[in-house]
Design an enzyme around this catalytic site. Structure first.
Site, short mmCIF file in Angstrom:
data_model
loop_
_atom_site.label_atom_id
_atom_site.label_comp_id
_atom_site.label_asym_id
_atom_site.label_seq_id
_atom_site.Cartn_x
_atom_site.Cartn_y
_atom_site.Cartn_z
N ASP A 90 -27.98 8.55 9.48
CA ASP A 90 -27.35 8.04 10.70
C ASP A 90 -27.69 6.56 10.86
OD1 ASP A 90 -25.92 10.27 11.59
OD2 ASP A 90 -27.79 11.21 12.24
N GLU A 143 -34.16 25.27 4.48
CA GLU A 143 -34.44 23.84 4.68
C GLU A 143 -35.67 23.68 5.56
OE1 GLU A 143 -31.39 20.80 5.11
OE2 GLU A 143 -32.17 20.45 7.12
N GLN A 177 -32.41 24.91 22.07
CA GLN A 177 -31.90 24.51 20.75
C GLN A 177 -30.37 24.38 20.75
OE1 GLN A 177 -33.39 27.41 17.98
NE2 GLN A 177 -32.63 26.25 16.23
N ALA A 182 -34.43 9.18 8.14
CA ALA A 182 -33.70 7.92 7.97
C ALA A 182 -34.52 6.80 8.62
CB ALA A 182 -32.34 8.02 8.63
N THR A 195 -35.95 17.56 4.19
CA THR A 195 -35.18 16.45 4.75
C THR A 195 -35.94 15.13 4.64
OG1 THR A 195 -35.99 16.78 6.99
CG2 THR A 195 -33.99 17.98 6.37
N HIS A 215 -34.20 15.34 -0.06
CA HIS A 215 -33.15 14.55 0.57
C HIS A 215 -33.51 13.06 0.47
CE1 HIS A 215 -31.31 17.83 3.39
NE2 HIS A 215 -31.67 18.33 2.22
N HIS A 257 -16.71 15.00 10.06
CA HIS A 257 -17.82 14.11 10.45
C HIS A 257 -17.40 13.38 11.73
CE1 HIS A 257 -20.46 10.59 10.46
NE2 HIS A 257 -21.32 11.40 9.88
N LYS A 314 -39.82 27.34 10.59
CA LYS A 314 -40.26 28.54 11.30
C LYS A 314 -40.32 29.71 10.32
CE LYS A 314 -38.07 27.25 15.67
NZ LYS A 314 -36.80 27.34 16.37
N GLN A 325 -22.63 21.00 6.98
CA GLN A 325 -23.22 20.94 8.31
C GLN A 325 -23.20 22.35 8.89
OE1 GLN A 325 -25.15 19.92 10.53
NE2 GLN A 325 -24.27 17.93 11.04
P1 FAD Z 1 -21.02 9.76 4.24
O1 FAD Z 1 -20.61 10.70 3.18
O2 FAD Z 1 -21.22 8.32 3.85
O3 FAD Z 1 -19.95 9.86 5.41
C1 FAD Z 1 -20.18 9.25 6.68
C2 FAD Z 1 -18.86 8.88 7.33
O4 FAD Z 1 -18.27 7.80 6.63
C3 FAD Z 1 -17.82 10.01 7.30
O5 FAD Z 1 -17.05 9.91 8.47
C4 FAD Z 1 -16.97 9.66 6.07
O6 FAD Z 1 -15.66 10.22 6.14
C5 FAD Z 1 -16.98 8.13 6.14
N1 FAD Z 1 -16.85 7.48 4.84
C6 FAD Z 1 -17.45 7.84 3.67
N2 FAD Z 1 -17.15 6.96 2.70
C7 FAD Z 1 -16.35 6.02 3.25
C8 FAD Z 1 -15.72 4.84 2.78
N3 FAD Z 1 -15.83 4.45 1.50
N4 FAD Z 1 -14.98 4.10 3.65
C9 FAD Z 1 -14.84 4.48 4.96
N5 FAD Z 1 -15.41 5.60 5.46
C10 FAD Z 1 -16.15 6.34 4.63
N6 FAD Z 1 -29.81 12.81 7.92
C11 FAD Z 1 -31.06 12.31 7.65
O7 FAD Z 1 -31.40 11.26 8.21
N7 FAD Z 1 -31.92 12.94 6.81
C12 FAD Z 1 -31.59 14.10 6.17
O8 FAD Z 1 -32.39 14.64 5.40
C13 FAD Z 1 -30.30 14.66 6.41
N8 FAD Z 1 -29.90 15.80 5.79
C14 FAD Z 1 -28.63 16.28 6.00
C15 FAD Z 1 -28.20 17.42 5.29
C16 FAD Z 1 -26.91 17.93 5.50
C17 FAD Z 1 -26.47 19.15 4.74
C18 FAD Z 1 -26.04 17.31 6.42
C19 FAD Z 1 -24.67 17.87 6.67
C20 FAD Z 1 -26.44 16.17 7.11
C21 FAD Z 1 -27.74 15.64 6.90
N9 FAD Z 1 -28.17 14.48 7.55
C22 FAD Z 1 -29.43 13.97 7.31
C23 FAD Z 1 -27.29 13.81 8.52
C24 FAD Z 1 -26.39 12.75 7.84
O9 FAD Z 1 -27.19 11.71 7.33
C25 FAD Z 1 -25.43 12.23 8.89
O10 FAD Z 1 -24.50 13.23 9.23
C26 FAD Z 1 -24.70 10.93 8.58
O11 FAD Z 1 -24.01 10.51 9.77
C27 FAD Z 1 -23.67 11.00 7.47
O12 FAD Z 1 -24.24 11.17 6.24
P2 FAD Z 1 -23.31 11.50 4.95
O13 FAD Z 1 -24.21 11.48 3.79
O14 FAD Z 1 -22.49 12.70 5.20
O15 FAD Z 1 -22.36 10.18 4.96
#
Ligand code: FAD
Length: 296
Positions: free
Chosen positions: A109, A17, A215, A51, A48, A77, A152, A275, A179
């Site tokens: 986020d 990544e 880190q 947001a 990535t 992403h 999460h 890196k 994650q």
């Molecule tokens: P979701 O799948 O929507 O989940 C978020 C929360 O909402 C969880 O607690 C879930 O259980 C809950 N939830 C989901 N659906 C519902 C529903 N219908 N009703 C109620 N609750 C619900 N961030 C960036 O800004 N840019 C990136 O490029 C980026 N890449 C990432 C790559 C990976 C592999 C990972 C693990 C994270 C990445 N993130 C990135 C961070 C991510 O955007 C955050 O962790 C964010 O808080 C959650 O995103 P998600 O897509 O998992 O959300």
């Protein structure tokens, strides 16, 4: 090439990544770092997405460049939570037109300024809404989603988190990426639970090599990950010696990756943080392992 096709080869592979530049000024240096990583021929590279739109326009530039110049499949992403439907649809159309075949559908986020706003008025509230949008667009992109072996941070409990994950997968995710985690048993436990819940898509574990003491704090804050005592001892002993910490962090990540392959994982995704030296060292450490057929 689609990530599902890469996974169906059934051999041990490694992907990396990278993140796009924050400003136009550092575009060239970031581009050079991503190209150097691409030159190590990973199975694919993810880029990535900032947001809130910060660095969003560079995501596709970097992904397209790596794919075209190095023939490395890329995963762009995309986040949705602070974007309008119009913007998201335009980004999806851009990805499809670019030839990039894989998209990571993320919520992103929630920006502090939106924390207290009326969420019922948002175009997208969760990643599942973006997955549905991607399916409705009809571009046949390979869709990934994020998952959290340690839950999460906004979820009340793991059962609830896995139920939501199942909804996201059922909406159209072709694979999941985790994650970061520092104890493989957490992943194995999570895999058992999601398989029991009927989630059958491939899961790509995400491994973060920690190569400096600063880190560590950042990674825990970002991910809430559990730090095993073995890892803490390593940071205590080598944290103040940059070269030793780097070597120890790479060795720790390599050890995690080898254990994952040994337990049937096909592709490991390394959060390489732009890196190239770290990415190369890990790849070299696995030189006689990569490409070997999975035992399962
Ligand atoms: P979701 O799948 O929507 O989940 C978020 C929360 O909402 C969880 O607690 C879930 O259980 C809950 N939830 C989901 N659906 C519902 C529903 N219908 N009703 C109620 N609750 C619900 N961030 C960036 O800004 N840019 C990136 O490029 C980026 N890449 C990432 C790559 C990976 C592999 C990972 C693990 C994270 C990445 N993130 C990135 C961070 C991510 O955007 C955050 O962790 C964010 O808080 C959650 O995103 P998600 O897509 O998992 O959300």
């Amino acid at each position: 090439m689609k990530i599902t096709d890469i996974l169906s080869r059934g051999t041990a592979s490694l992907s990396f990544e990278v993140f796009p530049p924050k400003t136009e000024t550092n575009f060239d240096s970031v581009k050079a770092a991503t190209e150097e990583i691409a030159s190590f021929s990973p199975s694919f590279m993810s880029v990535t997405y900032g947001a809130g739109g910060g660095t969003s326009r560079f995501t596709l530039d970097i992904a397209k460049n790596i794919m075209e110049r190095y023939g490395v499949p890329t995963l762009a992403h995309l986040t949705c939570v602070s974007s309008s439907r119009e913007t998201v649809r335009a980004r999806i159309a851009d990805i499809a037109a670019s030839g990039v075949e894989n998209v990571m559908a993320l919520r992103g986020d929630i920006p502090p300024e939106l924390e207290n706003s009326d969420r019922s008025r948002w175009d997208y509230r969760y990643a599942v809404d973006l997955v549905r949008e991607l399916k409705a667009c009809g571009h046949e992109l390979c869709i990934g989603g994020a998952c959290y072996p340690e839950i999460h941070p906004e979820s009340a409990n793991q059962r609830e988190d896995i139920l939501r994950l199942k909804e996201k997968v059922d909406a159209g995710c072709d694979f999941l990426t985790t994650q970061m985690f520092f104890d493989n048993n957490l992943l194995y436990n999570f895999l058992y639970k999601i398989r029991e819940a009927g989630i059958t898509v491939p899961v790509i574990p995400g491994i973060m090599p920690i190569t400096n003491a600063k880190q560590v704090e950042k990674a825990i804050k970002l991910s809430g990950s559990f730090m095993p005592q073995r890892f803490k001892s390593l940071v205590d002993r080598f944290g103040s010696d940059p070269a030793a910490m780097k070597q120890a962090g790479i060795a720790y990540a390599t050890d995690q990756i080898i254990d994952l392959y040994a337990n049937g994982v096909l592709n490991v995704h390394v959060y390489s943080m732009n890196k190239p030296d770290v990415a190369l060292k890990i790849k070299e450490n696995l030189s006689d392992i990569l490409g070997k057929p999975s035992p399962v």
